[in-house]
Design a protein around this motif. Sequence first.
Motif, PDB file in Angstrom:
ATOM      1  N   SER A 207      35.284  48.396  35.634  1.00 27.92           N
ATOM      2  CA  SER A 207      35.708  48.410  34.224  1.00 27.92           C
ATOM      3  C   SER A 207      37.209  48.661  34.064  1.00 27.92           C
ATOM      4  N   PRO A 208      38.047  47.989  34.860  1.00 30.59           N
ATOM      5  CA  PRO A 208      39.491  48.263  34.808  1.00 30.59           C
ATOM      6  C   PRO A 208      40.130  47.861  33.484  1.00 30.59           C
ATOM      7  N   LEU A 209      39.449  46.982  32.736  1.00 35.04           N
ATOM      8  CA  LEU A 209      39.999  46.566  31.437  1.00 35.04           C
ATOM      9  C   LEU A 209      39.290  47.302  30.304  1.00 35.04           C
ATOM     10  N   GLY A 210      38.437  48.231  30.653  1.00 31.65           N
ATOM     11  CA  GLY A 210      37.700  48.985  29.634  1.00 31.65           C
ATOM     12  C   GLY A 210      36.416  48.295  29.196  1.00 31.65           C
ATOM     13  N   SER A 211      35.980  47.300  29.989  1.00 32.50           N
ATOM     14  CA  SER A 211      34.709  46.608  29.722  1.00 32.50           C
ATOM     15  C   SER A 211      34.507  46.168  28.271  1.00 32.50           C
ATOM     16  N   PRO A 212      35.486  45.463  27.687  1.00 33.64           N
ATOM     17  CA  PRO A 212      35.309  45.059  26.283  1.00 33.64           C
ATOM     18  C   PRO A 212      34.059  44.209  26.052  1.00 33.64           C
ATOM     19  N   GLY A 213      33.652  43.465  27.090  1.00 31.65           N
ATOM     20  CA  GLY A 213      32.502  42.573  26.933  1.00 31.65           C
ATOM     21  C   GLY A 213      31.178  43.303  26.817  1.00 31.65           C
ATOM     22  N   LEU A 233      43.328  46.507  26.171  1.00 34.34           N
ATOM     23  CA  LEU A 233      44.067  45.238  26.174  1.00 34.34           C
ATOM     24  C   LEU A 233      44.993  45.124  24.964  1.00 34.34           C
ATOM     25  N   ALA A 250      46.189  42.343  30.350  1.00 37.87           N
ATOM     26  CA  ALA A 250      45.221  42.506  31.461  1.00 37.87           C
ATOM     27  C   ALA A 250      45.966  42.573  32.790  1.00 37.87           C
ATOM     28  N   PRO A 266      38.214  43.197  38.105  1.00 41.76           N
ATOM     29  CA  PRO A 266      38.008  42.732  36.733  1.00 41.76           C
ATOM     30  C   PRO A 266      36.980  41.600  36.688  1.00 41.76           C
ATOM     31  N   LYS A 267      36.131  41.661  35.689  1.00 42.53           N
ATOM     32  CA  LYS A 267      35.149  40.583  35.493  1.00 42.53           C
ATOM     33  C   LYS A 267      35.714  39.579  34.492  1.00 42.53           C
ATOM     34  N   SER A 268      35.612  38.323  34.811  1.00 36.46           N
ATOM     35  CA  SER A 268      35.854  37.311  33.789  1.00 36.46           C
ATOM     36  C   SER A 268      35.022  36.084  34.108  1.00 36.46           C
ATOM     37  N   SER A 269      34.599  35.403  33.054  1.00 35.24           N
ATOM     38  CA  SER A 269      33.885  34.141  33.240  1.00 35.24           C
ATOM     39  C   SER A 269      34.730  32.988  32.710  1.00 35.24           C
ATOM     40  N   ASN A 270      35.943  33.307  32.286  1.00 32.31           N
ATOM     41  CA  ASN A 270      36.796  32.292  31.678  1.00 32.31           C
ATOM     42  C   ASN A 270      37.834  31.817  32.713  1.00 32.31           C
ATOM     43  N   ARG A 273      41.429  33.151  32.436  1.00 33.56           N
ATOM     44  CA  ARG A 273      41.528  34.595  32.662  1.00 33.56           C
ATOM     45  C   ARG A 273      41.216  34.953  34.128  1.00 33.56           C
ATOM     46  N   ASN A 277      44.107  36.969  36.118  1.00 39.04           N
ATOM     47  CA  ASN A 277      43.790  38.343  36.570  1.00 39.04           C
ATOM     48  C   ASN A 277      44.144  38.591  38.040  1.00 39.04           C
TER      49      ASN A 277
END
Length: 325
Positions: A207-213, A233, A250, A266-270, A273, A277
Amino acid sequence: MAKLSSGYDMPLVGLGTWQAKPEEMEQVITTALQAGYRHIDTAFNYNNEESIGKSLKKWFAEGGKREDLFVTTKLPNFGNRPADVEKYLKLSLEKLGLDYVDMYLVHMPFSFVKDENSEAQAKDAEGSFILDVQDPVEVWKEMEKLVKSGRARSIGLSNFNIDQVQRILNNSEIKPSNLQVELHAYMQQRPLRTFCAGHSIVVTAYSPLGSPGAKQHFQAKYNYSPDKFPDLLGHPVVKKIAEEHGKTTAQILIRHAVQAGVVVIPKSSNPERIKSNVDVFEFKLTDEQMQELDGLDQAEKGRIFDFRFFKGVEEHPEYPFKNEL
Ligand code: A2P
């Protein structure tokens, strides 16, 4: 690269896959590998190891080399007992289509008995469950066997507190080389990091970005207060530093961890991003900027995930955050 006490190198940025949809996973991994990621973080109960395995298979077929990859997966809390350790690693390896994992982590210090009537529990650690008391030292002895048999190159822990890690250190032949915990600008884990540095344990930040998702999901499902999720962010200090470097916020948050020697996932599906990242090695934060970001730490107050969405977990003898409640 972060040097592990096992002798192996761990890439400083990995792709996080918690909360990624299994149906998008194959494409996400392909994009990440093309963007240069060589470290993928998953877990048995993220329910995406099979899709990750499919992408890896394609990548290998196109010439990708196993030794260039670093794959982490985790023993689920419903398999967190000595008799189940080998079984769950085998299951993960089958799904991933690999002969070994680079890092196998005990996902949580506490254990559950899987409720066979609850499909959800098997998939995402949600739903009904029954607390189960197991000795983490005995579990660790089975983890050590996985290194000896070559099916895990390195082993480590996740969500353990200092005392719990110390107990493993005191009672082990192979030391944990990695500890994965929640870590971000509002919760910088200073005491834990100092402790780990003293014991050659590499720290990984989830959760390095604070897990906004996860915000909406946790609000809807667990009645989580939206204030629990920080807007890292959009934080003015992070934004200011991002403008100074012409980078995204980010990238600043990720760089802040990496520059301090913390591994970040960091998690991203985009696709865009995912690419940006991992693009954090061509610039450096100044000492002043590092200090400004260090100053955002709220220590324990900044914690998002305390696992109390598992009802009654704070009664478990291995619940890690008792002193903080
Ligand atoms: P998405 O997958 O749509 O990119 P964490 O790793 O702290 O759990 O954060 C993951 C969340 O942050 C996901 O919801 C992800 O959404 C979002 N995210 C990941 N990278 C970025 C980025 N570079 N900018 C904005 N949001 C991002």
